[in-house]
Design a protein around this motif. Structure first.
Motif, PDB file in Angstrom:
ATOM      1  N   SER A  85      44.132  39.704  43.549  1.00 20.15           N
ATOM      2  CA  SER A  85      43.670  40.464  42.382  1.00 20.15           C
ATOM      3  C   SER A  85      44.868  41.006  41.626  1.00 20.15           C
ATOM      4  CB  SER A  85      42.757  41.615  42.822  1.00 20.15           C
ATOM      5  OG  SER A  85      43.485  42.587  43.556  1.00 20.15           O
ATOM      6  N   TYR A  86      44.684  41.178  40.318  1.00 21.02           N
ATOM      7  CA  TYR A  86      45.739  41.773  39.509  1.00 21.02           C
ATOM      8  C   TYR A  86      45.132  42.402  38.267  1.00 21.02           C
ATOM      9  CZ  TYR A  86      45.492  37.442  36.715  1.00 21.02           C
ATOM     10  OH  TYR A  86      45.068  36.391  35.947  1.00 21.02           O
ATOM     11  N   ILE A 128      40.113  44.115  36.147  1.00 22.99           N
ATOM     12  CA  ILE A 128      40.754  43.385  37.242  1.00 22.99           C
ATOM     13  C   ILE A 128      40.390  41.909  37.205  1.00 22.99           C
ATOM     14  CG2 ILE A 128      41.040  43.270  39.746  1.00 22.99           C
ATOM     15  CD1 ILE A 128      40.187  46.178  39.904  1.00 22.99           C
ATOM     16  N   TYR A 129      41.403  41.057  37.303  1.00 20.99           N
ATOM     17  CA  TYR A 129      41.216  39.623  37.493  1.00 20.99           C
ATOM     18  C   TYR A 129      41.192  39.340  38.997  1.00 20.99           C
ATOM     19  CZ  TYR A 129      42.509  38.851  32.579  1.00 20.99           C
ATOM     20  OH  TYR A 129      42.570  38.841  31.207  1.00 20.99           O
ATOM     21  N   PHE A 130      40.374  38.399  39.401  1.00 19.51           N
ATOM     22  CA  PHE A 130      40.313  37.979  40.801  1.00 19.51           C
ATOM     23  C   PHE A 130      40.573  36.470  40.880  1.00 19.51           C
ATOM     24  CE2 PHE A 130      37.761  41.821  40.752  1.00 19.51           C
ATOM     25  CZ  PHE A 130      38.214  42.489  41.881  1.00 19.51           C
ATOM     26  N   VAL A 131      41.561  36.090  41.705  1.00 18.56           N
ATOM     27  CA  VAL A 131      41.866  34.687  41.934  1.00 18.56           C
ATOM     28  C   VAL A 131      41.356  34.314  43.318  1.00 18.56           C
ATOM     29  CG1 VAL A 131      43.672  32.940  42.071  1.00 18.56           C
ATOM     30  CG2 VAL A 131      43.927  34.869  40.491  1.00 18.56           C
ATOM     31  N   LYS A 132      40.348  33.468  43.366  1.00 25.37           N
ATOM     32  CA  LYS A 132      39.758  33.052  44.633  1.00 25.37           C
ATOM     33  C   LYS A 132      40.453  31.780  45.119  1.00 25.37           C
ATOM     34  CE  LYS A 132      35.884  33.106  42.406  1.00 25.37           C
ATOM     35  NZ  LYS A 132      34.474  32.928  42.011  1.00 25.37           N
ATOM     36  N   ILE A 133      40.744  31.725  46.400  1.00 23.35           N
ATOM     37  CA  ILE A 133      41.512  30.622  46.979  1.00 23.35           C
ATOM     38  C   ILE A 133      40.671  29.919  48.035  1.00 23.35           C
ATOM     39  CG2 ILE A 133      43.602  29.988  48.241  1.00 23.35           C
ATOM     40  CD1 ILE A 133      44.931  32.469  47.130  1.00 23.35           C
ATOM     41  N   HIS A 134      40.676  28.589  47.961  1.00 22.84           N
ATOM     42  CA  HIS A 134      39.981  27.774  48.956  1.00 22.84           C
ATOM     43  C   HIS A 134      40.968  26.762  49.538  1.00 22.84           C
ATOM     44  CE1 HIS A 134      37.069  25.091  50.861  1.00 22.84           C
ATOM     45  NE2 HIS A 134      37.615  24.074  50.185  1.00 22.84           N
ATOM     46  N   LEU A 240      55.410  39.855  45.815  1.00 19.66           N
ATOM     47  CA  LEU A 240      54.618  39.954  44.588  1.00 19.66           C
ATOM     48  C   LEU A 240      53.722  41.190  44.599  1.00 19.66           C
ATOM     49  CD1 LEU A 240      53.642  36.202  44.123  1.00 19.66           C
ATOM     50  CD2 LEU A 240      55.268  37.525  42.752  1.00 19.66           C
ATOM     51  N   LEU A 241      53.255  41.577  45.764  1.00 23.01           N
ATOM     52  CA  LEU A 241      52.471  42.807  45.871  1.00 23.01           C
ATOM     53  C   LEU A 241      53.359  44.027  45.657  1.00 23.01           C
ATOM     54  CD1 LEU A 241      50.255  41.922  48.976  1.00 23.01           C
ATOM     55  CD2 LEU A 241      49.470  42.168  46.620  1.00 23.01           C
ATOM     56  N   ASN A 242      54.567  43.973  46.203  1.00 21.74           N
ATOM     57  CA  ASN A 242      55.483  45.116  46.077  1.00 21.74           C
ATOM     58  C   ASN A 242      55.929  45.337  44.640  1.00 21.74           C
ATOM     59  OD1 ASN A 242      55.373  45.616  48.825  1.00 21.74           O
ATOM     60  ND2 ASN A 242      57.207  44.438  49.306  1.00 21.74           N
ATOM     61  N   ASN A 243      56.132  44.235  43.877  1.00 16.66           N
ATOM     62  CA  ASN A 243      56.597  44.424  42.497  1.00 16.66           C
ATOM     63  C   ASN A 243      55.456  44.524  41.482  1.00 16.66           C
ATOM     64  OD1 ASN A 243      55.769  41.741  41.937  1.00 16.66           O
ATOM     65  ND2 ASN A 243      57.796  40.921  42.467  1.00 16.66           N
ATOM     66  N   GLY A 244      54.204  44.563  41.981  1.00 16.97           N
ATOM     67  CA  GLY A 244      53.068  44.808  41.098  1.00 16.97           C
ATOM     68  C   GLY A 244      52.530  43.594  40.392  1.00 16.97           C
ATOM     69  N   THR A 245      53.045  42.402  40.714  1.00 16.17           N
ATOM     70  CA  THR A 245      52.509  41.192  40.091  1.00 16.17           C
ATOM     71  C   THR A 245      51.045  41.001  40.463  1.00 16.17           C
ATOM     72  OG1 THR A 245      54.708  40.184  40.192  1.00 16.17           O
ATOM     73  CG2 THR A 245      52.836  38.710  39.841  1.00 16.17           C
ATOM     74  N   TYR A 246      50.736  41.212  41.752  1.00 14.30           N
ATOM     75  CA  TYR A 246      49.350  41.252  42.218  1.00 14.30           C
ATOM     76  C   TYR A 246      49.090  42.637  42.799  1.00 14.30           C
ATOM     77  CZ  TYR A 246      49.116  36.164  41.803  1.00 14.30           C
ATOM     78  OH  TYR A 246      49.116  34.886  41.323  1.00 14.30           O
ATOM     79  N   SER A 247      47.841  43.077  42.686  1.00 24.01           N
ATOM     80  CA  SER A 247      47.499  44.412  43.209  1.00 24.01           C
ATOM     81  C   SER A 247      46.947  44.350  44.628  1.00 24.01           C
ATOM     82  CB  SER A 247      46.464  45.078  42.300  1.00 24.01           C
ATOM     83  OG  SER A 247      45.292  44.275  42.187  1.00 24.01           O
ATOM     84  N   ALA A 248      46.417  43.208  45.034  1.00 24.12           N
ATOM     85  CA  ALA A 248      45.860  43.093  46.389  1.00 24.12           C
ATOM     86  C   ALA A 248      45.758  41.621  46.771  1.00 24.12           C
ATOM     87  CB  ALA A 248      44.484  43.755  46.471  1.00 24.12           C
TER      88      ALA A 248
END
Length: 914
Positions: A85-86, A128-134, A240-248
């Motif tokens: 998510s971001y 919030i955008y959500f990127v779903k991964i399969h 990427l989570l630490n630099n805020g690119t993604y939030s979760a």
């Protein structure tokens, strides 16, 4: 049995081997070095149009038509294995974050993962955008081989263990069989893409469990590159989570915890765990360990197995401790020491020397009547028995846990699990920060390394920081001691001059008031220092740049445990081994910093004060811990979801629901273990002073299991599954504490309790055959002539013109030629104490080592099953190889020679013989 295994599909990892024509140097490429024969080189690499799994164009759909509990892509077929998510915030770094995301997601697709994005307009808050991964089948089988994941090859035909005749009595504690064993037991073997026909593959979509799938996807996410910044290759979702690119970034729970999902394909394991495990009303039921392992992974499963086993073993210690406490309670009226203290003709006539300089007055011994009666609850003959019992109990606990752990390793397919294979992989942070490379002497491959000089500097900084914080704890403990010394006179004066406190003076003595307030102050300081040090410990461990995950956890564990050990136990060590031991005597008192007079113990001994200190710190920690673990996450989740409650349920999707939960971080289990190990120290190191400590720990742990399960199931996002075959370094810490506990309890019985002086008096100095303990109090108090007081110590007021006062020690009276020197009885008692310590330690250690030697670490039936399973697995694999070789011979394969066929048959015969 229908087997849908596919052969011939090339691995999709090679898609990451070429990025814009440049050779990849990231760890994603290195993970498949063992499969180089299947992976084309950069020059042979497939182009992006041939290799990338293209995602269908987003279809405009109405989100209201999609089940809120859906764990699938929009097509309803592909399972969501992970969610990123971001928030698309338009700040100065917006473009840089956008570029990172595009590069990262492009590389994920090149690695074979399939992505589907939910626009922010479809989210509950519109931000919030959500990127779903399969992960498709090809990716799963590729990384299953890389990670050495074991999969079923045949149903287990080894007969189950003979039923316990007591099972019928334990039936109320059992859970349904479907909950306890959600899957059949199989023989397993490491997955190999070349042998897919060998495995029991009924359905590719369900062959790998959700926990396996999210583990594989997380492995890719932590190693996937996203570009070059400042001349360095950058990769990994953590950065990427630490630099805020993604939030979760998180895997999904399979359903809501309070009701089953509408989707018939959903296993509803979260709902089952909540109903059968995470509710407090199920506290008396066994834990569904196999289901916990299946849903959360082996690492979390082994923690709950250990916690449950520890709680079961505490039941025995709690019962024995309660019996010892009841013995003290029922024999209170028979205690001659407290009788003499409370007797107005004895204790009422004994005038004690002031407990502080100048401001304190002389006082009568019978004012401590009630506290001396209560001290008998914990300072009696049963104390010695319980101290020896706990020394043996600790050994039984550790040895039986090894057996339980061995059984779990067999049942969970961890027998051949190599910790090194999983945990000794380089940390992505290590690979990113170490720019220098050298050849690995084993693999002959170039890998990053940290120069010795850099390591030495980092260790020096780390060691100095830890030493500073430990010194800070000791300084805070000294400050609390100074507080005790400084306020005692104030409490004594307050209780003497305040009429409202007169009715409780017998119970609330100045010593007890000082001890209770100091313990509370000490507990507050402990919590504050813990809060600060946790962050410092993580920072300095990150600064050291440990090479592997195992090194990181071990270093952090030792730092945190050392700090917590000093922080929690220093005050107890002070009361147990220092308070009242270096007081001096009237007229020649010893002083701290030449200003504050050292504390004296109560005439009945310091054990009751140690009990008070232990109770406040231990109970306070447990209450505070449960508040932190249960109430704080619940409040945070309630606050985060407050808006969602006003929206229709079908607009609040599964990934949004999980996004609003708390994160169970990589150190989540670390804190759980640390909490329990600190508690283990309280019930072992100082248990001789407080037999009820195991009972308190038992009640806390019954609650702890349900609180931990409740928060994990309802308040936290689903953790990424991880494997572990033991509790790791905590086992060694527990062993060390078990050995130390024998020493500390021997010293507590010898030097803190009054048992040895009473026994010496009983056998050597008693003059009354009918009542051997009568006269003990008078014998244990020495005489001081008040006229010998120097001005610094002499009380301001002597209302009754006392001539002598008494003090707790064994010294000659003022009219003796060896005035105020230690008597021979003092040396007899000291010799008896030292002899007791030596005898008790040797007896307990001999019994401990004998018990440890008698109890095998691995049960005999488990050993037999392991050998049987290895034999059958090898036989199955050899038969499979033989059949494949026969097929090749029949097809005229020139490489399949008759000698190779004979060698394969010979290997099977040799395996049968072995």
């Amino acid at each position: 049995m229908n087997r849908l295994g596919k052969k011939g599909d090339e691995t999709l990892i090679e898609m990451a081997l070429s990025t814009d024509g440049e050779e990849c140097n990231g760890p994603l490429c290195e993970t498949v070095s063992s499969a180089e024969s299947e992976i084309p080189s950069s020059s042979e690499g497939l182009n992006s149009t041939e290799t990338t799994l293209l995602i269908p164009e987003h279809q405009v759909i109405d989100k209201r038509h999609q089940s809120k509990d859906s764990i699938f892509f929009r097509d309803g077929v592909r399972r969501i294995d992970f969610v990123l998510s971001y928030v698309d915030d338009l700040n100065k770094e917006w473009e840089k974050k956008l570029e990172r995301r595009k590069e990262f997601e492009s590389n994920l697709q090149k690695a074979g993962l399939e992505l589907e994005t939910e626009d922010k307009k479809e989210s509950e808050d519109g931000k919030i955008y959500f990127v779903k991964i399969h992960a498709p089948w090809e990716v799963l089988i590729t990384y299953a081989e890389v990670l050495n994941i074991k999969v079923p090859i045949r149903e287990n035909d080894i007969p189950s263990t003979v039923e316990n005749p007591l099972d019928c009595m334990l039936a109320p504690l059992r859970l349904p069989e479907k909950v306890m064993h959600p899957e059949p037991d199989y023989f397993t073997a490491p997955f190999s893409k070349d042998k897919q026909e060998l495995y029991l593959i009924d359905d590719e979509s369900t062959f790998f469990s959700p926990s396996m799938r999210n583990r594989i996807v997380n492995y890719i996410l932590t190693r996937c590159p996203y570009g070059t910044e400042e001349g360095k290759k950058k990769f990994g979702i953590k950065r990427l989570l630490n630099n805020g690119t993604y939030s979760a970034a998180y895997p999904l729970h399979d359903c809501q915890y309070w009701k089953k999902a509408n989707d018939p394909n959903c296993d509803n394991e979260r709902y089952t765990l909540y109903m059968e495990w995470a509710r407090f009303l199920r506290f008396y039921k066994e834990q569904p360990l196999d289901l916990i392992r299946k849903y959360y992974g082996e690492k979390i499963g082994i923690y709950f197995a250990w916690l449950g086993f520890y709680t079961e073993m505490l039941f025995l210690a709690a019962v024995v401790g309660l019996i010892c406490f009841l013995y003290g309670l029922f024999t209170m009226d028979e205690n001659m020491s407290s009788k003499e203290i409370c007797d107005p003709a004895i204790g009422g006539e004994i005038i004690m020397c002031p407990l502080c300089d100048r401001d304190c007055e002389y006082w009568r011994l019978n004012t401590t009547c009630q506290s001396s009666e209560y001290s008998h609850l914990f300072d009696n003959v049963a104390t010695l028995f319980f101290a020896i019992f706990m020394g043996i109990w600790v050994t039984l606990f550790l040895e039986f846990w090894k057996r339980r752990q061995a059984r779990l390793k067999y049942e969970w397919d961890l027998v051949d699990f190599e910790e090194e294979q999983q945990q000794l992989q380089l940390r992505p942070e290590y690979e990113a920060k170490c720019t220098q490379k050298k050849k690995n002497p084993v693999t002959q491959e170039m890998e990053p390394y940290l120069p010795i000089t850099s390591q030495a500097v980092r260790f020096c900084i780390s060691g100095t920081t830890v030493l500073f914080w430990v010194s800070l704890i000791i300084a805070s403990m000294i400050a609390v001691i100074v507080y005790r010394l400084a306020v005692y006179a104030a409490f004594a004066s307050l209780m003497e001059n305040t009429e409202t406190l007169q009715p409780v003076r017998g119970l609330l003595t100045p010593q007890l008031a000082t001890s209770v307030t100091a313990s509370c102050l000490n507990f507050i300081i402990i919590m504050i220092l813990n809060f600060l040090y946790e962050r410092i410990a993580i920072w300095i461990t990150d600064m050291e740049i440990p090479r592997t995950h195992m090194e990181y956890e071990n270093r952090l564990t030792m730092k945190m445990f050392l700090f917590q050990f000093v922080n929690y136990y220093s005050s107890c060590f002070y009361v147990a081994f220092f308070k009242g031991k270096f007081v001096g005597y009237p007229g020649a008192y010893t002083y701290m910093f030449n200003r504050w007079r050292n504390e004296e113990c109560d005439p009945a001994g310091c054990l009751i004060e140690l009990t008070t200190q232990l109770t406040i710190v231990m109970a306070g920690k447990q209450i505070w811990g449960n508040i932190q673990e249960a109430i704080v996450p619940w409040i945070c989740n309630w606050w985060g979801r407050r808006k969602a409650r006003n929206n229709p349920e079908n607009l609040y999707s599964r990934w949004e629901q999980d996004h609003d939960l708390q994160t169970f971080g990589a150190l989540g289990l670390f804190y759980e273990y640390l909490e329990m190990v600190i508690q283990f120290g309280f019930i072992t190191l100082f248990v001789a002073s407080f037999p009820l400590a195991p009972l308190l720990a038992l009640m806390n742990n019954i609650l702890e299991i349900r609180v931990d399960s409740w928060k994990l199931t309802t308040q936290y996002r689903r953790p990424v599954a991880a494997k572990a075959h033991s509790i790791g370094v905590w086992q060694e810490i527990l062993n060390g504490m078990a050995i130390l506990s024998v020493v500390t309890n021997a010293f507590i019985v010898a030097f803190t309790s009054d048992m040895i002086p009473r026994l010496v008096y009983y056998y050597a100095y008693s003059e009354n055959e009918d009542s051997p303990m009568s006269g003990y109090i008078n014998n244990s108090l020495s005489v001081f002539q008040i006229s010998d007081f120097p001005d610094r110590n002499k009380p301001k007021v002597n209302r009754e013109d006392f001539v002598i006062c008494r003090y707790r020690d064994y010294r000659y009276p003022p009219d003796h030629e060896r005035k105020y020197l230690h008597t021979m009885q003092f040396w007899h008692i000291l010799a008896a104490k030292l002899a007791f310590i030596i005898i008790m330690e040797h007896v307990v250690f001999i019994v401990k080592f004998f018990v440890a030697w008698m109890i095998p670490d691995v049960p005999a039936d488990v050993k037999a099953k392991i050998k049987r399973e290895k034999y059958l697995t090898q036989k199955i694999l050899h038969e499979y190889e033989l059949e494949k070789l026969k097929e090749r011979l029949c097809q005229g394969d020139k490489r399949a020679t008759e000698k190779e066929f004979i060698a394969t048959e010979g290997r099977m015969e040799l395996s049968r013989a072995m």
